[in-house]
Design an enzyme around this catalytic site. Structure first.
Site, PDB file in Angstrom:
ATOM      1  N   ASP A  95       0.859  -1.177   0.000  1.00 48.26           N
ATOM      2  CA  ASP A  95       0.000   0.000   0.000  1.00 48.26           C
ATOM      3  C   ASP A  95       0.902   1.237   0.000  1.00 48.26           C
ATOM      4  O   ASP A  95       2.106   1.138   0.266  1.00 48.26           O
ATOM      5  CB  ASP A  95      -0.883  -0.045   1.250  1.00 48.26           C
ATOM      6  N   LYS A  96       0.350   2.398  -0.295  1.00 43.41           N
ATOM      7  CA  LYS A  96       1.152   3.633  -0.281  1.00 43.41           C
ATOM      8  C   LYS A  96       0.911   4.434   0.996  1.00 43.41           C
ATOM      9  O   LYS A  96       1.803   4.605   1.819  1.00 43.41           O
ATOM     10  CB  LYS A  96       0.859   4.504  -1.498  1.00 43.41           C
ATOM     11  N   THR A 109      -2.297   1.594  -4.948  1.00 41.92           N
ATOM     12  CA  THR A 109      -2.805   2.788  -4.273  1.00 41.92           C
ATOM     13  C   THR A 109      -4.077   3.277  -4.947  1.00 41.92           C
ATOM     14  O   THR A 109      -4.347   2.958  -6.113  1.00 41.92           O
ATOM     15  CB  THR A 109      -1.740   3.908  -4.291  1.00 41.92           C
ATOM     16  N   GLY A 117      -6.640   1.606 -12.373  1.00 39.51           N
ATOM     17  CA  GLY A 117      -7.581   0.626 -11.847  1.00 39.51           C
ATOM     18  C   GLY A 117      -8.576   0.113 -12.864  1.00 39.51           C
ATOM     19  O   GLY A 117      -8.863  -1.094 -12.920  1.00 39.51           O
ATOM     20  N   ARG A 124      -5.533   4.007  -8.554  1.00 44.77           N
ATOM     21  CA  ARG A 124      -6.995   4.010  -8.620  1.00 44.77           C
ATOM     22  C   ARG A 124      -7.567   2.618  -8.404  1.00 44.77           C
ATOM     23  O   ARG A 124      -8.525   2.215  -9.047  1.00 44.77           O
ATOM     24  CB  ARG A 124      -7.474   4.541  -9.972  1.00 44.77           C
ATOM     25  N   LYS A 177      -6.865  -4.946  -5.112  1.00 50.68           N
ATOM     26  CA  LYS A 177      -5.568  -5.223  -4.496  1.00 50.68           C
ATOM     27  C   LYS A 177      -5.397  -6.726  -4.266  1.00 50.68           C
ATOM     28  O   LYS A 177      -4.340  -7.306  -4.586  1.00 50.68           O
ATOM     29  CB  LYS A 177      -5.439  -4.480  -3.168  1.00 50.68           C
ATOM     30  N   ASP A 180      -1.337  -0.940   6.105  1.00 48.27           N
ATOM     31  CA  ASP A 180      -1.584  -0.444   7.456  1.00 48.27           C
ATOM     32  C   ASP A 180      -3.050  -0.213   7.765  1.00 48.27           C
ATOM     33  O   ASP A 180      -3.387   0.110   8.906  1.00 48.27           O
ATOM     34  CB  ASP A 180      -0.834   0.880   7.669  1.00 48.27           C
ATOM     35  N   ASN A 186      -8.491  -1.269   4.546  1.00 48.88           N
ATOM     36  CA  ASN A 186      -8.629  -1.512   3.112  1.00 48.88           C
ATOM     37  C   ASN A 186      -7.520  -2.389   2.554  1.00 48.88           C
ATOM     38  O   ASN A 186      -7.559  -2.768   1.382  1.00 48.88           O
ATOM     39  CB  ASN A 186      -8.682  -0.180   2.351  1.00 48.88           C
ATOM     40  N   ASP A 187      -6.522  -2.714   3.379  1.00 43.65           N
ATOM     41  CA  ASP A 187      -5.422  -3.592   2.943  1.00 43.65           C
ATOM     42  C   ASP A 187      -5.596  -5.033   3.416  1.00 43.65           C
ATOM     43  O   ASP A 187      -4.778  -5.892   3.090  1.00 43.65           O
ATOM     44  CB  ASP A 187      -4.085  -3.063   3.466  1.00 43.65           C
TER      45      ASP A 187
END
Length: 1216
Positions: A448-449, A749, A810, A840, A846, A866, A869-870
């Site tokens: 993730d970013k 991201t 995305g 996007r 992901k 973190d 959403n991850d």
């Protein structure tokens, strides 16, 4: 009978012992009403009724929509109680009765344990076995006992936790009387009173609060790790009914709720309240849902209605079963064990065939053996006898030893000071120990970013209002300010910093400024033309813009013990924007379910809050509907691509704002668009009616999204914001080294393409010499064409040996995921790219990207993030890593390893992962080697015992070989061994110049360290050829030991009486040589010696063996009785040990020299350079000391000493 029934009965007995009493609940006097807390009145009839309730069968879950009435009068029959699950929670797996059978069954899901159980059973049959049955049963019981004891201890902890939770007291309201009960006794429809800082016992619908507006605040850190307070609120009508006991209605209220789900932020339910002559329906959302396990904060009390209990609650629906992961080494090891089993059966068949041949040829003449059965039956018995004797080829203690080693490795990972993050006070945490070695085999990292590569600490940089950019005058300062409205303590992590400066904007807000009166003439009308807002000049537009920032958010104000106020919100972005608005004079001061309060440029202001629609990863926007002095406004902010498509045509500011956003994206800023819409009363009433009459079925969420999406259209653009999220420390260096280690790094991201690409460049994910290919197309056909162009560029890069990277958007990524041909083409190129940037993307995409690589390439993947959403991505990868970030603990809770910052990944993979792969791989190979060397003498001995199934070794010597004598040295080596460490010195030299050289040496090694990672990536150690080499070594060493001892001791006089050697002396000598060679082999292959290694070999292996040999001398009935002392006095015994040790040691030295000469690896080269450097450094230090002596006051004395030493050397030479 169910456990929940027994616990409830026990609790009732406990309450019964208290007797009938009334207790004043003093803390309730703070409320608007006062209650007497009445203990449960237990007469016999009442007790019998509760017996029926809790000893009856109730479902574990209720996976259907539910309808129920509020149980205010405590009038409920048994049938109503049995409809929904009990609130009793059971996370333990076993009880006293089921522990033994269930845990045993779990142990025998491992094939190795089934195998050794069969061996133990066969060994109990006298006709098939010459061994003591106990020698086979004991190690199996020991191994199973260790695993079951660990399982039992863990489950005991779960029992203690369950009992503590279930017996927690709570307060149920029954006919206006507050009654003490327990969590386990709650049922759907009960009214609950919860006071400040207490935890909610079930999922509740909030009906009333101590705050007049009906608002309350909860902390969900125990659910998602987020310590930010979340605002909840009772609907206005229920607040009015239940705010005090006098206004309570005797009529039952009714609830219709959908199936319970895992989503913590979702509630589909309707509340029917007795208003007027009937019941009025009110739509409930997550704003009215209080979650089990969350805490009530900043609110004196609430009254809630139980809607979901037990396993139906959100926290239990999200309780994942324990993850069981196995590494690639373990999977290959299981295949090898099956292969060894085949070899074992083959050798047993061969030996049994020789036995049959011998019996047919010599059996009839060997009358002294007293054979009573036919040769064929005896050879059949021999087959099983040799199955038992050859079972030592499969190590019984391998699995247990691996578990110990991996636990020890995890401990040292968690204690690593270099992975400690002081800012968060966090060490690394290991939650899955079974995949330690896979940390050294990672080939793809998906990151993730925001919050992972960046700090997730936002700084408000720029704002565009209309066509004008503000913030150009700000400069970097060393002391960025925190929010003006919430001076937090120094120890607290600041989600945002404020360094925004613009003199013109400040002047305009003060009523001055040269551009404040600049006309903009922006007219915003409702669709029916009945309501409008006119923003005539730039000042009006600026005020509307910052009013939007202070209103359209989900932040709340939290006060600490010193009454310092802090903004808390669902994301740092949101906190930053509200903070910026507050600092510039548009201060948000609080909100309730129906009202927002502000301090606008020094003036108090309140507006009615009509609706609020939260931000999520699908919507990518957040909006509120407010009534501002009779004008109904929709304020909305969101991602630029989402807001742009919802704007009215011919927007006056759009082109200029988009140009600015393009510039911002190139420097990696996070941008949002702000827009508004005016609604007439009729338009809002139509929406409100549709909102309150949504269908109560599975399409409810879909319909809600449809009507809100329709409302969030026809927007007028006001401006945009740009915030900066800085990179975490050492992120560029970490990524650069990961790329050096041939690890492909993918960044996933939600940012726009330009922003994502520029962040990738700043963190060195895309470097200056990379060829960047971009995939951003509107449809499938364009995607196919673009992939063809990318393929041409890719082929050229391969031909010219250039590094390459792909940036994919995305929407294009979804085309690739959904199309098999496109997916295959994309993966074929992406697998060799040094880095990939996906922008996007949604949380689901992901996870899909991770699976795309994981399933198609079968490479070890690692995902790191973190936030919540991850989680999908983290769980999809082989190895999931969660960061302790600012977005809660969901990522950490779902991960295998938890880290404080991204930089810790360097040491976790390149150091611990590298070491652990080598340790585990060589440990497994050594296990097979030492069992091979032990089994080979038994095989050759069968020739000398007429293939009769006679055991070559004593029963207990066989048992202790794997469990004690050779186990501990291997466990210590698997825990501590290192091929090379860039930390060469525990303490630098006191002389600065020497210390500087030592530091340079360590820095050189650290720079070279990534180049060693290929060892695990390419699986260079644990391979089939390496396994065959180790097995061949075991075969050769076993043959050398057996035949050399046979040659030395055969027909030789051993005892003082003149008797020659028998089986016992022969066996003891061979066994002693095997122990010596096993320890010698592990000592030769140990690269990093510690006191633990020395003690384990010297004392816990050799010394323990010597002690046992002494004991066995006096152990009656064993093969070794009276043998050891005789052998110790025999020169043949010592000759065998010395000769065999020298021969095998010499072979090992020759083999090591051949490998070093023809198969030198980078680690060995680096070690040689380290040794050369240390030698040169020592010579340099001696030279410097010599110079220092010559320049000192004592130089004459030192010179005289050197002359004397030289004369002594000459004299010694002349004497020789």
């Amino acid at each position: 009978m169910s456990n929940d029934c027994r616990t409830s009965k026990k609790e009732l007995e406990r309450i019964s012992e208290r007797g009938i009493e009334k207790v004043k609940y003093s803390q309730f006097t703070k409320f608007d009403f006062s209650y007497e807390i009445k203990q449960v009145f237990l007469v016999n009839q009442y007790y019998k009724e509760y017996n029926k309730m809790f000893w009856s069968k109730r479902p574990e879950t209720f996976n259907s929509p539910r309808q129920f009435q509020g149980n205010f009068k405590s009038e409920r029959n048994l049938q109503e109680l049995e409809e929904f699950p009990s609130n009793f929670i059971k996370t333990s797996r076993y009880n006293v009765v089921t522990f033994l059978p269930k845990s045993l069954l779990l142990q025998f899901t491992r094939y190795a344990n089934i195998y050794f159980l069969c061996i133990a059973i066969i060994q109990c049959i006298p006709v098939l076995s010459t061994l003591n049955p106990f020698s086979a049963i004991a190690p199996l019981v020991f191994v199973l006992g260790l695993s079951m004891a660990r399982e039992g201890w863990e489950d005991y902890g779960r029992h203690v936790s369950d009992n503590e939770v279930n017996s927690t007291e709570c307060v149920i309201l029954k006919s206006r009387v507050a009654t003490i009960s327990t969590w386990a006794e709650l049922s759907v429809g009960d009214y609950i009173l919860v006071k400040q800082n207490e935890s909610f016992p079930a999922d509740l619908i909030v009906l009333s609060s101590s705050i007049e507006s009906g608002a309350c605040y909860i902390e969900t850190s125990s659910l998602d790790g987020e310590k930010n307070l979340k605002p909840k609120s009772a609907i206005l009508e229920s607040q009015q009914i239940y705010c005090n006991k006098e206004s309570y209605s005797e009529e039952a209220i009714r609830v219709e709720a959908q199936v319970p789900t895992q989503n913590l932020y979702e509630l589909d339910a309707s509340l029917f309240l007795p208003i007027g002559n009937g019941h009025k329906k009110f739509q409930l959302t997550a704003k009215q849902l209080l979650l089990r396990g969350a805490f009530l904060r900043n609110t004196e009390w609430i009254i809630g209605l139980v809607v979901y209990t037990g396993q139906d609650t959100k926290i239990m629906r999200n309780a994942d079963a324990s993850r069981v992961k196995s590494s690639e080494i373990e999977r290959i090891m299981n295949i090898l064990i099956l292969g060894i089993l085949v070899v074992q059966i083959t050798l047993s068949i061969i030996t049994a065939s020789f036995s049959s041949a011998w019996l047919h040829r010599y059996g009839t003449n060997s009358w002294y053996l007293e054979f009573n059965d036919s040769p064929n039956l005896l050879s059949f018995y021999a087959f099983f006898s040799y199955i038992l004797l050859y079972n030592t080829m499969i190590p019984i203690s391998l699995i247990v030893s691996l578990e110990f080693v991996k636990v020890f490795q995890a401990y040292f990972i968690e204690q690593d000071e270099e992975m400690y993050v002081a800012q968060r006070n966090k060490y690394a945490k290991v939650q899955t120990t079974t995949i330690n070695e896979e940390l050294g085999q990672v080939e793809y990292i998906f990151s993730d970013k925001t919050g992972t590569l960046t700090c997730n600490q936002m700084e408000f940089k720029y704002c565009i209002i209309g066509n004008i950019l503000y913030g150009k005058e700000q400069q970097k300062t060393n002391n960025p300010q925190t929010a003006i409205v919430h001076p937090a303590s120094e120890e607290a992590f600041q989600h945002s910093v404020f360094n925004f400066q613009d003199a013109e904007l400040s002047a305009i807000l003060k009523g001055e400024g040269s551009t404040g009166d600049m006309p903009v003439n922006l007219h915003i009308e409702s669709q029916d033309g009945k309501q409008q807002v006119k923003l005539s000049n730039q000042r009006n537009l600026i005020e509307e813009y910052f009013f939007l920032l202070s209103s359209a958010h989900e932040c709340i104000i939290q006060y600490d013990k010193n009454q310092n106020a802090t903004y808390q919100g669902p994301s740092p972005d949101e906190i930053t924007l509200v903070d910026a608005a507050a600092r510039l004079g548009f201060q948000f001061t609080g909100a309730s379910a129906s009202e927002q309060s502000f301090k606008i440029l020094g003036r108090e202001k309140k507006v009615k809050l009509l609706k609020a629609f939260e931000f999520d990863s699908t919507r990518k926007r957040m909006s509120v509907i407010i009534n501002d002095n009779g004008i109904i406004k929709l304020f909305i902010k969101g991602a630029d691509n989402i807001i742009k498509e919802r704007l009215l045509p011919n927007q006056p500011f759009l082109n200029e704002i988009i140009n600015y956003l393009d510039d911002f994206s190139k420097i990696g800023l996070r941008c949002l668009l702000m827009a508004t819409r005016v609604l007439s009363n009729e338009e809002y009433k139509d929406f409100d009616y549709a909102y309150n009459n949504l269908p109560d079925n599975d399409k409810r969420a879909e319909e809600l999204e449809k009507i809100t999406s329709n409302l969030e259209n026809q927007l007028t653009l006001l401006g945009a914001s740009a915030v900066e999220d800085k990179l975490q420390p050492l992120v560029p260096e970490t990524i650069a080294d990961l790329l050096k280690a041939n690890i492909k790094v993918w960044m996933l991201t939600g940012d726009k393409l330009e922003t994502a690409e520029n962040i990738a460049k700043s963190c060195r994910l895309i470097q200056g010499d990379f060829t960047v290919m971009r995939l951003s197309v509107p449809n499938v056909d364009e995607c196919k064409k673009k992939l063809g162009d990318i393929q041409d560029t890719y082929d050229l890069c391969i031909k010219e040996n250039r590094k390459k990277s792909i940036v994919v958007e995305g929407s294009s990524l979804q085309f690739v995921i959904d199309n098999e041909d496109l997916a295959q083409a994309f993966v074929s190129m992406a697998k060799d790219c040094e880095s990939i940037v996906c922008c996007r993307v949604t949380p689901k995409q992901k996870a899909d990207v991770v699976r795309l690589i994981k399933d198609r390439l079968n490479k070890v993947t690692l995902a790191i993030g973190d936030g919540a959403n991850d989680v999908n991505m983290i769980q999809a990868a082989h190895i999931g890593i969660g960061l302790y970030g600012n977005e809660g603990m969901r990522a950490v809770q779902s991960s295998d390893f938890a880290l404080g910052e991204f930089r810790c990944l360097w040491r976790l993979l390149l150091v611990h992962g590298h070491w652990n792969y080598i340790r585990i791989a060589e440990m497994v190979l050594y296990f097979f080697y030492k069992n091979m060397i032990f089994t080979v003498p038994q095989f050759f001995f069968s020739y000398f015992c007429a293939f009769s199934g006679q055991s070559y070794f004593d029963d207990w010597y066989i048992t202790f070989y794997n469990l004690i004598f050779t186990a501990l040295p291997l466990i210590m080596r698997g825990t501590f061994d290192q091929d090379i460490n860039y930390r060469q010195y525990c303490q630098y030299d006191s002389k600065e110049e020497v210390a500087n050289l030592q530091k340079k040496q360590e820095q050189y090694l650290k720079v070279k360290f990534p180049s060693l990672y290929y060892v695990g990536q390419n699986k260079t150690i644990f391979t089939i050829p390496n396994y065959l080499l180790w097995a061949f070594n075991g075969l050769v060493h076993g043959m050398i030991i057996f035949f050399f001892v046979l040659w030395i001791m055969d027909y030789e006089i051993i005892q003082n009486s003149g008797e020659s050697s028998g089986l016992a002396p022969f066996s003891l000598t061979v066994y002693s040589c095997i122990i010596l060679i096993a320890d010698l082999k592990i000592a030769i292959h140990t690269k990093f010696w510690t006191w633990f290694n020395f003690i384990s070999i010297s004392f816990l292996s050799i010394l323990l063996y010597i002690l046992y040999v002494i004991i066995s001398h006096f152990w009656p009935g064993t093969l070794m009785e009276y043998t050891p002392f005789t052998m110790v006095g025999s020169p043949h015994f010592w000759l065998s040990i010395i000769l065999i040790g020298a021969i095998i040691g010499g072979l090992e030295a020759i083999q090591a020299e051949i490998i070093r000469e023809f198969f030198t690896d980078p680690a060995s080269e680096m070690l040689n350079k380290v040794k050369v450097f240390e030698h040169n450094l020592n010579k340099w230090v001696e030279h410097q000391e010599k110079i220092a002596r010559q320049d000192s006051f004592w130089a004459g004395i030192y010179k005289q000493k050197e002359v004397e030493e030289q004369e002594l050397v000459r004299f010694s030479g002349s004497q020789q």
